[in-house]
Design a protein around this motif. Structure first.
Motif, PDB file in Angstrom:
ATOM      1  N   GLY A 280       0.824  -1.217   0.000  1.00  0.00           N
ATOM      2  CA  GLY A 280       0.000   0.000   0.000  1.00  0.00           C
ATOM      3  C   GLY A 280       0.849   1.254   0.000  1.00  0.00           C
ATOM      4  N   ILE A 281       1.874   1.285   0.829  1.00  0.00           N
ATOM      5  CA  ILE A 281       2.760   2.456   0.898  1.00  0.00           C
ATOM      6  C   ILE A 281       3.599   2.556  -0.370  1.00  0.00           C
ATOM      7  CG2 ILE A 281       4.818   3.350   2.077  1.00  0.00           C
ATOM      8  CD1 ILE A 281       3.467   2.424   4.728  1.00  0.00           C
ATOM      9  N   PHE A 282       4.118   1.418  -0.818  1.00  0.00           N
ATOM     10  CA  PHE A 282       4.964   1.425  -2.014  1.00  0.00           C
ATOM     11  C   PHE A 282       4.199   1.912  -3.245  1.00  0.00           C
ATOM     12  CE2 PHE A 282       6.647  -0.740  -5.809  1.00  0.00           C
ATOM     13  CZ  PHE A 282       7.939  -0.220  -5.805  1.00  0.00           C
ATOM     14  N   GLU A 283       2.989   1.396  -3.444  1.00  0.00           N
ATOM     15  CA  GLU A 283       2.233   1.743  -4.655  1.00  0.00           C
ATOM     16  C   GLU A 283       1.665   3.160  -4.606  1.00  0.00           C
ATOM     17  OE1 GLU A 283      -0.462  -1.315  -5.927  1.00  0.00           O
ATOM     18  OE2 GLU A 283       1.194  -2.718  -6.292  1.00  0.00           O
ATOM     19  N   MET A 284       1.600   3.732  -3.415  1.00  0.00           N
ATOM     20  CA  MET A 284       1.114   5.110  -3.288  1.00  0.00           C
ATOM     21  C   MET A 284       2.150   6.108  -3.815  1.00  0.00           C
ATOM     22  SD  MET A 284      -1.585   6.686  -2.292  1.00  0.00           S
ATOM     23  CE  MET A 284      -1.923   8.436  -2.177  1.00  0.00           C
ATOM     24  N   ARG A 285       3.397   5.671  -3.911  1.00  0.00           N
ATOM     25  CA  ARG A 285       4.471   6.598  -4.309  1.00  0.00           C
ATOM     26  C   ARG A 285       4.241   7.228  -5.672  1.00  0.00           C
ATOM     27  NH1 ARG A 285       9.670   2.998  -2.211  1.00  0.00           N
ATOM     28  NH2 ARG A 285       9.302   3.361   0.011  1.00  0.00           N
ATOM     29  N   ARG A 286       3.561   6.496  -6.543  1.00  0.00           N
ATOM     30  CA  ARG A 286       3.347   7.037  -7.893  1.00  0.00           C
ATOM     31  C   ARG A 286       2.340   8.185  -7.903  1.00  0.00           C
ATOM     32  NH1 ARG A 286       0.136   1.975  -8.646  1.00  0.00           N
ATOM     33  NH2 ARG A 286       2.042   0.922  -9.334  1.00  0.00           N
ATOM     34  N   HIS A 287       1.640   8.381  -6.789  1.00  0.00           N
ATOM     35  CA  HIS A 287       0.583   9.399  -6.786  1.00  0.00           C
ATOM     36  C   HIS A 287       0.989  10.747  -6.184  1.00  0.00           C
ATOM     37  CE1 HIS A 287      -2.633   6.727  -8.185  1.00  0.00           C
ATOM     38  NE2 HIS A 287      -2.147   5.801  -7.372  1.00  0.00           N
ATOM     39  N   TYR A 288       2.038  10.775  -5.349  1.00  0.00           N
ATOM     40  CA  TYR A 288       2.341  12.013  -4.618  1.00  0.00           C
ATOM     41  C   TYR A 288       2.581  13.216  -5.529  1.00  0.00           C
ATOM     42  CZ  TYR A 288       2.849   8.949  -0.550  1.00  0.00           C
ATOM     43  OH  TYR A 288       2.630   8.041   0.442  1.00  0.00           O
ATOM     44  N   PHE A 298       8.441  21.907  -4.533  1.00  0.00           N
ATOM     45  CA  PHE A 298       7.876  20.742  -3.843  1.00  0.00           C
ATOM     46  C   PHE A 298       8.797  19.522  -3.893  1.00  0.00           C
ATOM     47  CE2 PHE A 298       5.122  16.999  -3.443  1.00  0.00           C
ATOM     48  CZ  PHE A 298       4.528  17.307  -2.228  1.00  0.00           C
ATOM     49  N   LYS A 299       9.829  19.579  -4.719  1.00  0.00           N
ATOM     50  CA  LYS A 299      10.640  18.388  -4.976  1.00  0.00           C
ATOM     51  C   LYS A 299      11.191  17.747  -3.700  1.00  0.00           C
ATOM     52  CE  LYS A 299      14.416  16.583  -7.729  1.00  0.00           C
ATOM     53  NZ  LYS A 299      15.586  16.857  -8.545  1.00  0.00           N
ATOM     54  N   GLU A 300      11.653  18.581  -2.786  1.00  0.00           N
ATOM     55  CA  GLU A 300      12.238  18.068  -1.535  1.00  0.00           C
ATOM     56  C   GLU A 300      11.225  17.189  -0.777  1.00  0.00           C
ATOM     57  OE1 GLU A 300      13.046  20.025   2.852  1.00  0.00           O
ATOM     58  OE2 GLU A 300      12.915  21.351   1.110  1.00  0.00           O
ATOM     59  N   TYR A 301       9.981  17.635  -0.767  1.00  0.00           N
ATOM     60  CA  TYR A 301       8.942  16.869  -0.056  1.00  0.00           C
ATOM     61  C   TYR A 301       8.590  15.590  -0.809  1.00  0.00           C
ATOM     62  CZ  TYR A 301       8.408  20.793   3.078  1.00  0.00           C
ATOM     63  OH  TYR A 301       8.649  21.747   4.019  1.00  0.00           O
ATOM     64  N   ARG A 302       8.567  15.696  -2.128  1.00  0.00           N
ATOM     65  CA  ARG A 302       8.264  14.492  -2.913  1.00  0.00           C
ATOM     66  C   ARG A 302       9.338  13.433  -2.689  1.00  0.00           C
ATOM     67  NH1 ARG A 302       9.407  12.014  -7.564  1.00  0.00           N
ATOM     68  NH2 ARG A 302      10.867  13.592  -8.288  1.00  0.00           N
ATOM     69  N   MET A 303      10.588  13.865  -2.672  1.00  0.00           N
ATOM     70  CA  MET A 303      11.687  12.918  -2.439  1.00  0.00           C
ATOM     71  C   MET A 303      11.549  12.250  -1.066  1.00  0.00           C
ATOM     72  SD  MET A 303      13.108  13.047  -5.282  1.00  0.00           S
ATOM     73  CE  MET A 303      14.536  12.007  -5.043  1.00  0.00           C
ATOM     74  N   LYS A 304      11.140  13.037  -0.090  1.00  0.00           N
ATOM     75  CA  LYS A 304      10.926  12.469   1.258  1.00  0.00           C
ATOM     76  C   LYS A 304       9.810  11.424   1.211  1.00  0.00           C
ATOM     77  CE  LYS A 304      12.183  16.331   4.296  1.00  0.00           C
ATOM     78  NZ  LYS A 304      11.605  17.377   5.168  1.00  0.00           N
ATOM     79  N   LEU A 305       8.692  11.802   0.596  1.00  0.00           N
ATOM     80  CA  LEU A 305       7.525  10.909   0.580  1.00  0.00           C
ATOM     81  C   LEU A 305       7.827   9.579  -0.106  1.00  0.00           C
ATOM     82  CD1 LEU A 305       4.705  13.491  -0.224  1.00  0.00           C
ATOM     83  CD2 LEU A 305       4.912  12.169   1.879  1.00  0.00           C
ATOM     84  N   VAL A 306       8.539   9.635  -1.229  1.00  0.00           N
ATOM     85  CA  VAL A 306       8.780   8.380  -1.957  1.00  0.00           C
ATOM     86  C   VAL A 306       9.894   7.553  -1.313  1.00  0.00           C
ATOM     87  CG1 VAL A 306       7.939   9.297  -4.143  1.00  0.00           C
ATOM     88  CG2 VAL A 306      10.385   9.387  -3.646  1.00  0.00           C
ATOM     89  N   GLY A 307      10.601   8.148  -0.377  1.00  0.00           N
ATOM     90  CA  GLY A 307      11.673   7.401   0.290  1.00  0.00           C
ATOM     91  C   GLY A 307      11.242   6.724   1.580  1.00  0.00           C
ATOM     92  N   LEU A 308      10.039   7.053   2.043  1.00  0.00           N
ATOM     93  CA  LEU A 308       9.605   6.530   3.356  1.00  0.00           C
ATOM     94  C   LEU A 308       8.781   5.254   3.202  1.00  0.00           C
ATOM     95  CD1 LEU A 308       8.552   9.948   4.926  1.00  0.00           C
ATOM     96  CD2 LEU A 308      10.516   8.563   5.621  1.00  0.00           C
ATOM     97  N   ASP A 309       8.915   4.366   4.175  1.00  0.00           N
ATOM     98  CA  ASP A 309       8.078   3.158   4.149  1.00  0.00           C
ATOM     99  C   ASP A 309       7.342   2.954   5.471  1.00  0.00           C
ATOM    100  OD1 ASP A 309      10.149   2.424   5.779  1.00  0.00           O
ATOM    101  OD2 ASP A 309      10.990   0.927   4.400  1.00  0.00           O
ATOM    102  N   ASN A 310       7.179   4.060   6.205  1.00  0.00           N
ATOM    103  CA  ASN A 310       6.515   4.013   7.497  1.00  0.00           C
ATOM    104  C   ASN A 310       5.355   5.005   7.499  1.00  0.00           C
ATOM    105  OD1 ASN A 310       6.294   5.544  10.231  1.00  0.00           O
ATOM    106  ND2 ASN A 310       7.086   3.524  10.791  1.00  0.00           N
ATOM    107  N   MET A 311       4.185   4.507   7.838  1.00  0.00           N
ATOM    108  CA  MET A 311       2.958   5.313   7.758  1.00  0.00           C
ATOM    109  C   MET A 311       3.060   6.602   8.584  1.00  0.00           C
ATOM    110  SD  MET A 311      -0.071   4.920   6.340  1.00  0.00           S
ATOM    111  CE  MET A 311      -1.766   5.428   6.473  1.00  0.00           C
ATOM    112  N   ALA A 312       3.527   6.483   9.833  1.00  0.00           N
ATOM    113  CA  ALA A 312       3.591   7.655  10.725  1.00  0.00           C
ATOM    114  C   ALA A 312       4.531   8.713  10.153  1.00  0.00           C
ATOM    115  CB  ALA A 312       4.044   7.234  12.116  1.00  0.00           C
ATOM    116  N   ALA A 313       5.651   8.268   9.588  1.00  0.00           N
ATOM    117  CA  ALA A 313       6.623   9.215   9.022  1.00  0.00           C
ATOM    118  C   ALA A 313       6.035   9.935   7.804  1.00  0.00           C
ATOM    119  CB  ALA A 313       7.904   8.474   8.641  1.00  0.00           C
TER     120      ALA A 313
END
Length: 330
Positions: A280-288, A298-313
């Motif tokens: 679920g987390i992995f496949e969501m990366r294509r949508h951010y 926004f790039k810095e935030y996108r890079m953070k989002l696609v690098g995380l695999d923890n819901m809380a983070a």
């Protein structure tokens, strides 16, 4: 006058969500439904996969009450397998069955499925008749204008498929050869709609990405409804914006940062609920990137989002976005 597919009342001028592989799964459909889409379809499901009971194909049959009306879309190259797949898909409880005769990608078309059937209309007609006979549900079809510029045979296709019992037709205004390039040509869609022999609803698809275009093409091409695909990715608000414009002639303001974060978060939660945390987390990366398109720096935030695999983070980063960009108009 209301548009109907069988006994399904879709209202006066329905907006449909196009079935898109790796996109129109239940989490994505959930956020589109919240924005007012009238009819949705599953991602296309392989008839071979259903017959073999492949887990991925079976999972695509998941439909939920809040999604109704919902169609399961199937594709394949073997008529008997399509018949069998129709029976399996019907048992999953959708409101209709849709046949994909439009997908242009190589691993579908080169196996004789999807848009490949546009090269063999007799087989397409036989396959459609078999599907119609195999289910108690209404059967619809999504296809293209033809295989290439020399074989734009949609006029004949529409008549013959109606004759064997389909109850609606969605037409993407490109040939298979065009893939998704160039501009969609809706003139042939209008010709099909104006054919006095055609009594079923005809929906236009291809390049509708704004309320103005939807309103103009509704008038110009006289279709019964519009199917929207790529423009809804990361922007499910397109459905409510088009409806608002139809009703009032006014533009609805675009989503705020808060709304973007909220819907992105809802999509994430639904994705994890349906697929489990890891997938679920992995496949969501294509949508951010799509949810936050147009936001400066926004790039810095996108890079953070696609690098995380923890819901809380991920939720922490989404809250950072909410706080940092709350005054930005996009």
């Amino acid at each position: 006058m209301a548009v109907k597919i069988g006994n399904i009342d879709l209202g006066e001028f329905p907006l449909l969500l196009a079935p898109m592989e790796d996109v129109s799964d239940p989490p994505f459909r959930y956020v589109c439904k919240q924005s007012g889409v009238d009819l949705m379809y599953t991602e296309f499901v392989s008839s071979e996969g259903l017959i073999r009971d492949a887990a991925k194909s079976r999972q695509k049959l998941d439909v939920f009450e809040y999604e109704r009306p919902i169609g399961i879309q199937i594709f394949g190259s073997d008529i008997d397998h399509m018949r069998e797949a129709t029976e399996i898909a019907s048992q999953a409880g959708p409101d209709l069955i849709d046949i994909n005769y439009g997908c242009p990608v190589k691993n579908v078309a080169c196996r004789g499925a999807g848009s490949a059937l546009l090269q063999d209309i007799d087989k397409m007609v036989s396959m459609t008749a078999a599907v119609v006979k195999a289910t108690h549900l209404p059967v619809t079809v999504k296809t293209r204008l033809g295989w290439d510029d020399n074989t734009k045979n949609i006029y004949e296709v529409a008549e013959r498929l109606q004759d064997v019992g389909i109850q609606a037709l969605s037409i993407h205004g490109r040939t298979r050869a065009q893939m998704y390039k160039g501009e969609a040509d809706w003139t042939l869609i209008k010709e099909v709609k104006k054919n006095p022999r055609i009594k079923i609803p005809v929906f236009g698809n291809g390049d509708v990405d704004s309320p103005v275009k939807a309103a103009n093409w509704r008038l110009e091409y006289e279709v019964d409804g519009i199917m929207i695909g790529r423009a809804a990715i990361g922007y499910p608000w397109i459905f409510r914006e088009v409806k608002h414009f139809f009703k009032t002639g006014q533009f609805l303001e675009g989503p705020t940062i808060d709304e973007r974060v909220d819907i992105c978060h809802t999509h994430l939660i639904k994705s994890v609920e349906w697929k489990g945390p890891k997938t679920g987390i992995f496949e969501m990366r294509r949508h951010y990137a799509n949810y936050f398109k147009g936001i400066p720096n926004f790039k810095e935030y996108r890079m953070k989002l696609v690098g995380l695999d923890n819901m809380a983070a991920i939720e922490d980063v989404l809250n950072d976005i909410r706080n940092k960009f709350d005054t930005v108009l996009v």
